[in-house]
Scaffold this motif. Sequence first.
Motif, PDB file in Angstrom:
ATOM      1  N   THR A   1      35.512  32.364  39.156  1.00 48.64           N
ATOM      2  CA  THR A   1      36.756  31.625  39.387  1.00 48.64           C
ATOM      3  C   THR A   1      36.470  30.150  39.659  1.00 48.64           C
ATOM      4  O   THR A   1      37.242  29.281  39.250  1.00 48.64           O
ATOM      5  CB  THR A   1      37.560  32.241  40.548  1.00 48.64           C
TER       6      THR A   1
ATOM      7  N   ASN B   1      39.322  23.914  34.312  1.00 45.83           N
ATOM      8  CA  ASN B   1      40.733  23.527  34.310  1.00 45.83           C
ATOM      9  C   ASN B   1      40.917  22.128  34.907  1.00 45.83           C
ATOM     10  O   ASN B   1      41.726  21.335  34.426  1.00 45.83           O
ATOM     11  CB  ASN B   1      41.559  24.548  35.095  1.00 45.83           C
TER      12      ASN B   1
ATOM     13  N   ARG C   1      43.125  36.936  36.298  1.00 49.28           N
ATOM     14  CA  ARG C   1      44.057  35.808  36.394  1.00 49.28           C
ATOM     15  C   ARG C   1      43.350  34.492  36.067  1.00 49.28           C
ATOM     16  O   ARG C   1      43.865  33.654  35.340  1.00 49.28           O
ATOM     17  CB  ARG C   1      44.654  35.755  37.798  1.00 49.28           C
TER      18      ARG C   1
ATOM     19  N   GLN D   1      44.242  31.984  32.959  1.00 51.98           N
ATOM     20  CA  GLN D   1      44.634  30.595  33.181  1.00 51.98           C
ATOM     21  C   GLN D   1      43.745  29.619  32.439  1.00 51.98           C
ATOM     22  O   GLN D   1      44.118  28.467  32.217  1.00 51.98           O
ATOM     23  CB  GLN D   1      44.614  30.288  34.682  1.00 51.98           C
ATOM     24  N   SER D   2      42.575  30.044  32.080  1.00 56.11           N
ATOM     25  CA  SER D   2      41.642  29.148  31.397  1.00 56.11           C
ATOM     26  C   SER D   2      41.627  29.350  29.894  1.00 56.11           C
ATOM     27  O   SER D   2      41.000  28.575  29.171  1.00 56.11           O
ATOM     28  CB  SER D   2      40.216  29.384  31.914  1.00 56.11           C
TER      29      SER D   2
ATOM     30  N   THR E   1      45.994  33.889  24.238  1.00 48.87           N
ATOM     31  CA  THR E   1      46.150  33.659  25.670  1.00 48.87           C
ATOM     32  C   THR E   1      47.515  34.060  26.179  1.00 48.87           C
ATOM     33  O   THR E   1      48.507  33.946  25.497  1.00 48.87           O
ATOM     34  CB  THR E   1      45.896  32.189  26.004  1.00 48.87           C
TER      35      THR E   1
ATOM     36  N   ALA F   1      48.137  32.809  29.196  1.00 46.33           N
ATOM     37  CA  ALA F   1      48.202  31.833  30.283  1.00 46.33           C
ATOM     38  C   ALA F   1      49.425  30.949  30.137  1.00 46.33           C
ATOM     39  O   ALA F   1      50.001  30.819  29.072  1.00 46.33           O
ATOM     40  CB  ALA F   1      46.940  30.969  30.260  1.00 46.33           C
ATOM     41  N   THR F   2      49.778  30.338  31.245  1.00 45.65           N
ATOM     42  CA  THR F   2      50.855  29.339  31.197  1.00 45.65           C
ATOM     43  C   THR F   2      50.296  28.100  30.520  1.00 45.65           C
ATOM     44  O   THR F   2      49.091  27.848  30.557  1.00 45.65           O
ATOM     45  CB  THR F   2      51.319  28.983  32.614  1.00 45.65           C
TER      46      THR F   2
ATOM     47  N   PRO G   1      47.583  25.310  33.073  1.00 41.26           N
ATOM     48  CA  PRO G   1      46.819  26.111  34.030  1.00 41.26           C
ATOM     49  C   PRO G   1      46.642  25.375  35.344  1.00 41.26           C
ATOM     50  O   PRO G   1      46.515  24.151  35.371  1.00 41.26           O
ATOM     51  CB  PRO G   1      45.473  26.312  33.338  1.00 41.26           C
ATOM     52  N   THR G   2      46.633  26.139  36.400  1.00 46.57           N
ATOM     53  CA  THR G   2      46.449  25.539  37.717  1.00 46.57           C
ATOM     54  C   THR G   2      45.196  26.106  38.353  1.00 46.57           C
ATOM     55  O   THR G   2      44.848  27.261  38.168  1.00 46.57           O
ATOM     56  CB  THR G   2      47.647  25.830  38.635  1.00 46.57           C
TER      57      THR G   2
ATOM     58  N   THR H   1      42.915  27.622  41.099  1.00 46.04           N
ATOM     59  CA  THR H   1      43.169  28.483  42.247  1.00 46.04           C
ATOM     60  C   THR H   1      42.002  28.499  43.212  1.00 46.04           C
ATOM     61  O   THR H   1      42.129  28.831  44.362  1.00 46.04           O
ATOM     62  CB  THR H   1      43.427  29.933  41.810  1.00 46.04           C
TER      63      THR H   1
END
Lengths: 321, 227
Positions: free
Chosen positions: A169, A176, A221, A225-226, A298, A300-301, A304-305, A307
């Motif tokens: 992570t 990110n 997650r 996201q990545s 993907t 993901a949004t 990406p944020t 975390t």
Amino acid sequence: MDERLGQHETPEDVAAAERFAGVLDTLEAGGQPDVDALVDAELASLLRTADAVREPGLGATETVAFHSYRARSRAFVLHTLEQQRVAGLAPSYPAATRAGATQRTGIIDFVVRHRGWTVFAPVAAAAAAAGLVLFTPLALAPEENRPALATNLTSLATGGADVEFARVTTALAELNQRSRNGQPVDASLLRTITESTTAAANRIETQPQSVSKTHVENYQRAIAQSSTVLGTLQAAVGVEDALAAAQRATQDGKVTATRFLGAESAVGASTGNPAAASTATPTSTPAPAPTVAPAAVTTATPTPTATATATATTRAGTVAP
Amino acid sequence: MSEPPPSDRLSPAVERDYVDRARGGDQEALGLLYDAYLPRLYRYCLTRVGNETDAEDLAEEIFLKVLGAIDGFQWQPATDSAGQRIERVPFGAWLFRIAHNHVVSFHRRTALRGATAELDERIRDHTRGPAELTETKLTIEEVFVAVRELPEAQREVILLRFASGLSIAETAEALGKHPTNVKVLQHKGVQRLKRLLADVEEGSSRTARDVERFEVRREQVRGDQRD
């Protein structure tokens, strides 16, 4: 009887065997043996048989799939050895236990079963390049002596599941962050992502009792996201392999996590897993069919944020090229 | 005659350097040893188990075992019966000795579970198409099926010599045999393979038992794949 011989060999057998071995030695050294196919028909025939047996094997290590396996396996082996060395573990490694006769373990089996991806690789590369139109491209700098990542990657080089997943992570969060800041992403970070993601996925598959559902959900997650970032990166010359390996590793990791979470959900409290109070259902379904463009896979949004919380420690050593 | 690619083989001095550095934890040296031996080890595993999936896993496991234990590897001189010091090729032989034992263990586990070797469809499809079926080229499948017909001692020598590219000396050291014995096993093994494969091609009844066993075994393997 000569003690060098087996029970039934005669001196004549030995003489014929020595001659055959001598001719093979000459051939293997690149020379031309003195064998007349008419006079020594039997010997010539044996040489052809030996060649026929050798040839298929040579072809097996010339395929795209083998070279792909080689790159991934090399990273995994060296990473595992480094972990053992730093942790001062015994030389014998924890063997990758097989889950059963019909159930395969490890990332390699998944990739083999989905080896069709190699067919789509050029298309995926083209799709990634096309992503430049829609996304701000991130030029990948050739590998350079970067300052240590301002994260805890070094301290995360050893340790159990917590540390291993945190390493993933953290590395993905670094990716990110660089993406958001418009900073280049170098090969060393991509290799860290590949190694850590692969190691964590391997742990999920071979030591499921040592991971919790929370570990895997966070892992899944972070990968999700990545995915967009990895899918739209433009590789500079010399870094393509590192990027491709990171993309494959995260895809493999996503599937592994999904499979684990799916099993967890189906069985309930899985045997040996640390108690996880969560009753959350899997966030995604297994996707055995590969897709063409990494960017399209993907979930993901778009933005990406990060975390992970960065801490001020130096970067872990990475696998030698 | 085809030969192992030059990059597969290290000179003794270079290999010794890599091994000594790897024993000190040098990651680069470990990687170089991996690069040098993976193709041969993979080919050995592939012809021992008959499918890519198991071969990949086994090769990786063997490397972890070998390279993880390299700290304890010792370069030891050897002497012959006359007390003369003889040249050894220890590292490669040591690696393949471990590989041999590891694959034997794998087969024992597989036999206990009742699983049979699966064939990778892609291996057959990749190595030759319909046009090549009339030629005398073998596939991995045919090599795998054929060598399984050999007595164990011959099979091990054939695989180490031709699948893995070990020399006679390396093969002898890996198997704990005298080089002359290895040569005899090599000769007999290739003779038997020649007879078996030639009889299958020609449909000869001269060694009907061999032909029948080969074809039955090939169908068994293909049937397992279809299941």
